[in-house]
Design a protein around this motif. Sequence first.
Motif, PDB file in Angstrom:
ATOM      1  N   VAL A  47       0.806  -1.220   0.000  1.00  0.00           N
ATOM      2  CA  VAL A  47       0.000   0.000   0.000  1.00  0.00           C
ATOM      3  C   VAL A  47       0.843   1.275   0.000  1.00  0.00           C
ATOM      4  CG1 VAL A  47      -1.572   1.366   1.438  1.00  0.00           C
ATOM      5  CG2 VAL A  47      -2.096  -1.006   0.937  1.00  0.00           C
ATOM      6  N   PRO A  48       1.906   1.392   0.826  1.00  0.00           N
ATOM      7  CA  PRO A  48       2.677   2.651   0.853  1.00  0.00           C
ATOM      8  C   PRO A  48       3.381   2.990  -0.457  1.00  0.00           C
ATOM      9  CG  PRO A  48       3.122   1.346   2.829  1.00  0.00           C
ATOM     10  CD  PRO A  48       2.366   0.467   1.885  1.00  0.00           C
ATOM     11  N   LEU A  49       3.426   2.061  -1.411  1.00  0.00           N
ATOM     12  CA  LEU A  49       4.075   2.378  -2.679  1.00  0.00           C
ATOM     13  C   LEU A  49       3.339   3.487  -3.433  1.00  0.00           C
ATOM     14  CD1 LEU A  49       4.991  -1.207  -3.934  1.00  0.00           C
ATOM     15  CD2 LEU A  49       6.483   0.479  -2.849  1.00  0.00           C
ATOM     16  N   ILE A  50       2.017   3.598  -3.242  1.00  0.00           N
ATOM     17  CA  ILE A  50       1.258   4.662  -3.910  1.00  0.00           C
ATOM     18  C   ILE A  50       1.620   6.037  -3.348  1.00  0.00           C
ATOM     19  CG2 ILE A  50      -1.053   5.577  -4.347  1.00  0.00           C
ATOM     20  CD1 ILE A  50      -2.075   2.792  -4.606  1.00  0.00           C
ATOM     21  N   PRO A  51       1.637   6.229  -2.000  1.00  0.00           N
ATOM     22  CA  PRO A  51       2.094   7.535  -1.489  1.00  0.00           C
ATOM     23  C   PRO A  51       3.521   7.876  -1.901  1.00  0.00           C
ATOM     24  CG  PRO A  51       0.962   6.333   0.227  1.00  0.00           C
ATOM     25  CD  PRO A  51       1.103   5.402  -0.925  1.00  0.00           C
ATOM     26  N   VAL A  52       4.374   6.854  -2.029  1.00  0.00           N
ATOM     27  CA  VAL A  52       5.750   7.115  -2.474  1.00  0.00           C
ATOM     28  C   VAL A  52       5.750   7.695  -3.885  1.00  0.00           C
ATOM     29  CG1 VAL A  52       7.922   6.006  -3.121  1.00  0.00           C
ATOM     30  CG2 VAL A  52       6.822   5.416  -0.962  1.00  0.00           C
ATOM     31  N   SER A  53       4.897   7.143  -4.750  1.00  0.00           N
ATOM     32  CA  SER A  53       4.820   7.670  -6.115  1.00  0.00           C
ATOM     33  C   SER A  53       4.240   9.079  -6.129  1.00  0.00           C
ATOM     34  CB  SER A  53       3.974   6.747  -6.985  1.00  0.00           C
ATOM     35  OG  SER A  53       2.625   6.728  -6.547  1.00  0.00           O
ATOM     36  N   ILE A  54       3.310   9.370  -5.203  1.00  0.00           N
ATOM     37  CA  ILE A  54       2.742  10.721  -5.120  1.00  0.00           C
ATOM     38  C   ILE A  54       3.801  11.713  -4.674  1.00  0.00           C
ATOM     39  CG2 ILE A  54       1.070  12.159  -3.900  1.00  0.00           C
ATOM     40  CD1 ILE A  54      -0.806   9.779  -3.794  1.00  0.00           C
ATOM     41  N   VAL A  55       4.573  11.352  -3.647  1.00  0.00           N
ATOM     42  CA  VAL A  55       5.615  12.237  -3.144  1.00  0.00           C
ATOM     43  C   VAL A  55       6.686  12.465  -4.211  1.00  0.00           C
ATOM     44  CG1 VAL A  55       7.453  12.459  -1.424  1.00  0.00           C
ATOM     45  CG2 VAL A  55       5.202  11.633  -0.740  1.00  0.00           C
ATOM     46  N   ALA A  56       6.939  11.432  -5.022  1.00  0.00           N
ATOM     47  CA  ALA A  56       7.979  11.544  -6.043  1.00  0.00           C
ATOM     48  C   ALA A  56       7.662  12.627  -7.066  1.00  0.00           C
ATOM     49  CB  ALA A  56       8.164  10.201  -6.744  1.00  0.00           C
ATOM     50  N   VAL A  57       6.369  12.827  -7.361  1.00  0.00           N
ATOM     51  CA  VAL A  57       6.000  13.835  -8.367  1.00  0.00           C
ATOM     52  C   VAL A  57       5.576  15.151  -7.720  1.00  0.00           C
ATOM     53  CG1 VAL A  57       5.244  12.043  -9.951  1.00  0.00           C
ATOM     54  CG2 VAL A  57       3.575  13.111  -8.442  1.00  0.00           C
ATOM     55  N   GLN A  58       5.530  15.193  -6.391  1.00  0.00           N
ATOM     56  CA  GLN A  58       5.003  16.385  -5.721  1.00  0.00           C
ATOM     57  C   GLN A  58       5.836  17.630  -6.020  1.00  0.00           C
ATOM     58  OE1 GLN A  58       4.514  15.958  -1.494  1.00  0.00           O
ATOM     59  NE2 GLN A  58       4.248  18.148  -1.156  1.00  0.00           N
ATOM     60  N   LYS A  59       7.168  17.518  -5.885  1.00  0.00           N
ATOM     61  CA  LYS A  59       8.018  18.688  -6.077  1.00  0.00           C
ATOM     62  C   LYS A  59       7.932  19.192  -7.516  1.00  0.00           C
ATOM     63  CE  LYS A  59      11.811  18.812  -3.829  1.00  0.00           C
ATOM     64  NZ  LYS A  59      13.199  18.580  -3.335  1.00  0.00           N
ATOM     65  N   PHE A  60       7.993  18.267  -8.471  1.00  0.00           N
ATOM     66  CA  PHE A  60       7.886  18.668  -9.879  1.00  0.00           C
ATOM     67  C   PHE A  60       6.515  19.254 -10.173  1.00  0.00           C
ATOM     68  CE2 PHE A  60       6.532  17.420 -14.199  1.00  0.00           C
ATOM     69  CZ  PHE A  60       7.427  18.196 -14.935  1.00  0.00           C
ATOM     70  N   ALA A  61       5.464  18.639  -9.602  1.00  0.00           N
ATOM     71  CA  ALA A  61       4.108  19.120  -9.850  1.00  0.00           C
ATOM     72  C   ALA A  61       3.911  20.516  -9.276  1.00  0.00           C
ATOM     73  CB  ALA A  61       3.098  18.146  -9.241  1.00  0.00           C
ATOM     74  N   LYS A  62       4.471  20.783  -8.109  1.00  0.00           N
ATOM     75  CA  LYS A  62       4.307  22.101  -7.486  1.00  0.00           C
ATOM     76  C   LYS A  62       4.944  23.190  -8.342  1.00  0.00           C
ATOM     77  CE  LYS A  62       4.846  24.537  -3.104  1.00  0.00           C
ATOM     78  NZ  LYS A  62       5.334  24.444  -1.694  1.00  0.00           N
ATOM     79  N   LYS A  63       6.154  22.947  -8.836  1.00  0.00           N
ATOM     80  CA  LYS A  63       6.820  23.932  -9.692  1.00  0.00           C
ATOM     81  C   LYS A  63       6.031  24.157 -10.978  1.00  0.00           C
ATOM     82  CE  LYS A  63      11.567  23.029  -8.107  1.00  0.00           C
ATOM     83  NZ  LYS A  63      12.914  22.554  -8.513  1.00  0.00           N
ATOM     84  N   LEU A  64       5.547  23.072 -11.561  1.00  0.00           N
ATOM     85  CA  LEU A  64       4.822  23.182 -12.818  1.00  0.00           C
ATOM     86  C   LEU A  64       3.506  23.933 -12.628  1.00  0.00           C
ATOM     87  CD1 LEU A  64       4.852  22.402 -15.805  1.00  0.00           C
ATOM     88  CD2 LEU A  64       3.687  20.275 -15.192  1.00  0.00           C
ATOM     89  N   LEU A  65       2.799  23.652 -11.532  1.00  0.00           N
ATOM     90  CA  LEU A  65       1.523  24.318 -11.295  1.00  0.00           C
ATOM     91  C   LEU A  65       1.715  25.786 -10.937  1.00  0.00           C
ATOM     92  CD1 LEU A  65      -0.362  21.487  -9.404  1.00  0.00           C
ATOM     93  CD2 LEU A  65      -0.879  22.383 -11.660  1.00  0.00           C
TER      94      LEU A  65
END
Length: 348
Positions: free
Chosen positions: A166-184
Motif C-alpha cells: 500500500v505505501p508504494l502509492i504515497p511514495v509515487s505521489i511524493v515523487a511527483v510532488q516537487k515537480f508538480a508544485k513547480k509546474l503548477l
Amino acid sequence: MIKTRLMKLLKGSERYIAQNVLWQWLALLFQIAAIFAAGTFLQSMMMEHSDTVLFLRTALIVFCAFLVRFFCERMAAISSGKASADIKPVLRRQIYEKLLRIGASYNQKIPTSEVVQVTTEGVEQLEIYYGKYLPQLFYSLLAPVTLFVILCPISWKASLVLLICVPLIPVSIVAVQKFAKKLLNKYWGIYTELGDSFLENLQGLTTLKIYQADGRKADEMDLEAERFRKITMKVLTMQLNSVSVMDIVAYGGAAIGMIVTILEYGNGAVDFAGAFTMILLASEFFIPLRLLGSFFHIAMNGMSASDKIFRILDMAEEADGTQSLTDGPISVGHFLRTVHTCYPFLFS
C-alpha cells in the motif's frame, strides 16, 4: 499533504470531513460483510450443504449491505459538499474586505485581472481540496488498516503482503510532488499574465484602435495564448503519467496479494470462502489511495492558487492617520485662508 493555513479556515467544517470519513468506513464494512456472506454461500454450494434458507439469508445480507452502502455513499457526498460550502464565501469575503482596506490603489500592488481570476477559479479549485482531498486522505489511512485487521485471521501472509504494498502509492505521489508544485506555480503565473494582458487590452481597446496598434496586440495575445496552451498540456501530461504509475502500483499490488492468496488456498491454509473474500477485497487496499492520487493533482492546483490568495491577504495596508480634527465649529474665513495657502493659483 496538508497546508496548515488552509486548515485554519475550516471553522466548524471539520465535523463534515469526519462524517465523510465515517460514512465511507461504514460502507467498507458492509461491503466486506456482503462479500464474506457470498463466499460462505458459494463454499456451501461446493460442499453440497446449501439450502433455501442459507440462500435467502445470503441474498438478504447482500441486498441489505448494498442498500446501506448506497445510503452511506450518498451521505458521504452530502458531507463532502457541506465541508467545502463555507470556504468559498469566507475566502471571497476576506479578499473583498482586504481590497476595501487597501483602497482604490490596490491595483498598484496587484493586477485587477489576477484578483478576478484568484477569487473565481482559484477559490473554486479549493472546493476539491476541502470536499474531496482531505476526507479521502484520512479514509485512505483508515481503510487499509481496517481491511488488514479483518482479513488477517483469514490469511495473515496475504494481508501482510497487501498492507506492505500500500505505501508504494504515497511514495509515487511524493515523487511527483516537487515537480508538480513547480509546474503548477508556473501554470498559474502564465494564466494570470494572460488574464492581465486580456483585461489591459480590452480596457485600452479604443486607444489601440486610434493608433492602429490593435493588430499587433492581437498577435501578442495569440503568442501568450499559445504559451498557456503548452503549459496546460504539460500539466495534463504530468497528471496522466502520474495516474499511470499509480495504476501500475495499485493493480500490481492487488495482483501480488491475489497470487499469495491462491497459493495459500492451494496449500490448504485458506478455505474457499476466505480465498474468495481475499481476492475480491484485495483491490480495496489500493482503491482509496488510488483515488487520493487523483484528487491530489486537483488539490495541488488549488494549493497553488491559495498561495496567490494568501499573497493578496498578506499585502501591506496603509497606516491610518494619527491626527484628528479639533472640536468646535470651523469658520468660512478660516477655510478660505487654508485653501488660499495650499492652492494660491486658484485665487490668481
